[in-house]
Scaffold this motif. Sequence first.
Motif, PDB file in Angstrom:
ATOM      1  N   VAL A   1       0.830  -1.266  -0.110  1.00  0.00           N
ATOM      2  CA  VAL A   1      -0.143  -0.210  -0.041  1.00  0.00           C
ATOM      3  C   VAL A   1       0.829   1.194  -0.121  1.00  0.00           C
ATOM      4  CG1 VAL A   1      -1.707   1.340   1.304  1.00  0.00           C
ATOM      5  CG2 VAL A   1      -2.123  -1.061   0.919  1.00  0.00           C
ATOM      6  N   GLN A   2       1.879   1.292   0.843  1.00  0.00           N
ATOM      7  CA  GLN A   2       2.805   2.392   1.129  1.00  0.00           C
ATOM      8  C   GLN A   2       3.522   2.553  -0.496  1.00  0.00           C
ATOM      9  OE1 GLN A   2       6.384   2.055   3.341  1.00  0.00           O
ATOM     10  NE2 GLN A   2       5.917   4.331   4.225  1.00  0.00           N
ATOM     11  N   ARG A   3       4.234   1.442  -0.883  1.00  0.00           N
ATOM     12  CA  ARG A   3       4.579   1.683  -2.436  1.00  0.00           C
ATOM     13  C   ARG A   3       3.891   2.247  -3.346  1.00  0.00           C
ATOM     14  NH1 ARG A   3       7.930  -3.515  -4.873  1.00  0.00           N
ATOM     15  NH2 ARG A   3       9.042  -2.319  -6.246  1.00  0.00           N
ATOM     16  N   VAL A   4       2.626   1.877  -3.224  1.00  0.00           N
ATOM     17  CA  VAL A   4       1.771   2.150  -4.555  1.00  0.00           C
ATOM     18  C   VAL A   4       1.118   3.674  -4.493  1.00  0.00           C
ATOM     19  CG1 VAL A   4      -0.658   1.763  -5.572  1.00  0.00           C
ATOM     20  CG2 VAL A   4       0.887  -0.247  -4.971  1.00  0.00           C
ATOM     21  N   ALA A   5       1.072   3.969  -2.849  1.00  0.00           N
ATOM     22  CA  ALA A   5       0.686   5.372  -2.565  1.00  0.00           C
ATOM     23  C   ALA A   5       1.716   6.218  -3.042  1.00  0.00           C
ATOM     24  CB  ALA A   5       0.367   5.390  -1.250  1.00  0.00           C
ATOM     25  N   ARG A   6       2.966   5.999  -2.720  1.00  0.00           N
ATOM     26  CA  ARG A   6       4.260   6.748  -2.999  1.00  0.00           C
ATOM     27  C   ARG A   6       4.038   6.977  -4.703  1.00  0.00           C
ATOM     28  NH1 ARG A   6       8.637   4.564   0.868  1.00  0.00           N
ATOM     29  NH2 ARG A   6       8.332   6.051   2.708  1.00  0.00           N
ATOM     30  N   ALA A   7       3.785   5.983  -5.572  1.00  0.00           N
ATOM     31  CA  ALA A   7       3.765   6.111  -6.829  1.00  0.00           C
ATOM     32  C   ALA A   7       2.591   6.852  -7.361  1.00  0.00           C
ATOM     33  CB  ALA A   7       3.775   4.702  -7.414  1.00  0.00           C
ATOM     34  N   VAL A   8       1.332   6.822  -6.787  1.00  0.00           N
ATOM     35  CA  VAL A   8       0.259   7.546  -6.924  1.00  0.00           C
ATOM     36  C   VAL A   8       0.614   8.916  -6.805  1.00  0.00           C
ATOM     37  CG1 VAL A   8      -2.186   8.295  -6.411  1.00  0.00           C
ATOM     38  CG2 VAL A   8      -1.603   5.965  -6.571  1.00  0.00           C
ATOM     39  N   ARG A   9       1.067   9.492  -5.701  1.00  0.00           N
ATOM     40  CA  ARG A   9       1.507  10.738  -5.471  1.00  0.00           C
ATOM     41  C   ARG A   9       2.680  11.378  -6.463  1.00  0.00           C
ATOM     42  NH1 ARG A   9       5.241  13.010  -0.258  1.00  0.00           N
ATOM     43  NH2 ARG A   9       4.669  15.067  -0.624  1.00  0.00           N
ATOM     44  N   ALA A  10       3.668  10.493  -6.837  1.00  0.00           N
ATOM     45  CA  ALA A  10       4.482  10.868  -7.818  1.00  0.00           C
ATOM     46  C   ALA A  10       3.958  11.196  -9.101  1.00  0.00           C
ATOM     47  CB  ALA A  10       5.748   9.848  -7.857  1.00  0.00           C
TER      48      ALA A  10
ATOM     49  N   ALA B   1      -4.449   4.055 -18.781  1.00  0.00           N
ATOM     50  CA  ALA B   1      -3.700   5.236 -18.945  1.00  0.00           C
ATOM     51  C   ALA B   1      -3.143   5.601 -17.638  1.00  0.00           C
ATOM     52  CB  ALA B   1      -4.098   6.391 -19.871  1.00  0.00           C
ATOM     53  N   LEU B   2      -3.957   5.801 -16.637  1.00  0.00           N
ATOM     54  CA  LEU B   2      -3.779   5.908 -15.412  1.00  0.00           C
ATOM     55  C   LEU B   2      -2.950   4.939 -14.797  1.00  0.00           C
ATOM     56  CD1 LEU B   2      -7.120   7.532 -14.004  1.00  0.00           C
ATOM     57  CD2 LEU B   2      -4.722   8.752 -14.064  1.00  0.00           C
ATOM     58  N   ALA B   3      -3.189   3.937 -14.879  1.00  0.00           N
ATOM     59  CA  ALA B   3      -2.527   2.569 -14.323  1.00  0.00           C
ATOM     60  C   ALA B   3      -1.100   2.742 -14.706  1.00  0.00           C
ATOM     61  CB  ALA B   3      -3.028   1.311 -14.559  1.00  0.00           C
ATOM     62  N   GLU B   4      -1.013   3.006 -16.093  1.00  0.00           N
ATOM     63  CA  GLU B   4       0.468   2.969 -16.562  1.00  0.00           C
ATOM     64  C   GLU B   4       1.332   4.199 -16.109  1.00  0.00           C
ATOM     65  OE1 GLU B   4      -0.290   3.070 -20.945  1.00  0.00           O
ATOM     66  OE2 GLU B   4      -0.774   0.821 -21.033  1.00  0.00           O
ATOM     67  N   GLN B   5       0.677   5.288 -16.083  1.00  0.00           N
ATOM     68  CA  GLN B   5       1.241   6.440 -15.430  1.00  0.00           C
ATOM     69  C   GLN B   5       1.794   6.464 -14.022  1.00  0.00           C
ATOM     70  OE1 GLN B   5      -1.347  10.028 -15.754  1.00  0.00           O
ATOM     71  NE2 GLN B   5       0.094  11.320 -14.953  1.00  0.00           N
ATOM     72  N   ILE B   6       0.949   5.730 -13.106  1.00  0.00           N
ATOM     73  CA  ILE B   6       1.197   5.240 -11.908  1.00  0.00           C
ATOM     74  C   ILE B   6       2.197   4.194 -11.686  1.00  0.00           C
ATOM     75  CG2 ILE B   6       0.335   4.477  -9.650  1.00  0.00           C
ATOM     76  CD1 ILE B   6      -2.248   5.607 -10.438  1.00  0.00           C
ATOM     77  N   ALA B   7       2.226   3.265 -12.581  1.00  0.00           N
ATOM     78  CA  ALA B   7       3.220   2.064 -12.570  1.00  0.00           C
ATOM     79  C   ALA B   7       4.553   2.589 -12.862  1.00  0.00           C
ATOM     80  CB  ALA B   7       2.730   0.883 -13.743  1.00  0.00           C
ATOM     81  N   ALA B   8       4.716   3.686 -13.772  1.00  0.00           N
ATOM     82  CA  ALA B   8       5.953   4.121 -14.282  1.00  0.00           C
ATOM     83  C   ALA B   8       6.639   4.890 -13.096  1.00  0.00           C
ATOM     84  CB  ALA B   8       5.671   5.120 -15.500  1.00  0.00           C
ATOM     85  N   LYS B   9       6.055   4.967 -12.069  1.00  0.00           N
ATOM     86  CA  LYS B   9       6.596   5.663 -10.873  1.00  0.00           C
ATOM     87  C   LYS B   9       6.855   4.744  -9.644  1.00  0.00           C
ATOM     88  CE  LYS B   9       6.615   9.931 -12.510  1.00  0.00           C
ATOM     89  NZ  LYS B   9       7.806  10.691 -12.720  1.00  0.00           N
ATOM     90  N   ILE B  10       6.444   3.534  -9.952  1.00  0.00           N
ATOM     91  CA  ILE B  10       6.699   2.438  -8.852  1.00  0.00           C
ATOM     92  C   ILE B  10       8.242   2.172  -8.842  1.00  0.00           C
ATOM     93  CG2 ILE B  10       6.414  -0.092  -8.004  1.00  0.00           C
ATOM     94  CD1 ILE B  10       3.768   1.267  -7.848  1.00  0.00           C
TER      95      ILE B  10
END
Length: 145
Positions: free
Chosen positions: A73-82, A135-144
Amino acid sequence: MSLDGTYDDGNIFAKILRGEMPSARVFEDEHVFAFMDVFPQARGHTLVIPKHSHARNLLDEEPAVLCELILGVQRVARAVRAALNPDALVITQFNGAVAGQTVYHLHFHIIPRWEGVAVGRHASGAMADPAELKALAEQIAAKIS
């Protein structure tokens, strides 16, 4: 549904994990699976679930699974933020129908918030456009990381 009950292997998240239902995948490792909520409360609303669990809610889960889950959850939340640069994040988890739980597979919501932008109601409204979710999933995934 109450806090107590039997895990339903036919719930939508179990079907997503088995590949029987589509999802806009954000992240996956050996412990967690993250994907876009198809009924988002805000742009970028992401769900994180344990992959190897039959817990209906937080109270049913084993501590070892919870440790890996909250790290995911923390890892994904950081990616959503970024990826989306929200003003804030709501990270929430519901236990039982009265609390707002609609899918009885343990899961966390990561909901980006922007000043002055209203958040939608949980489990209501129209289904999101699958292409936009992808598209949103790809954008967030790029920041993981």
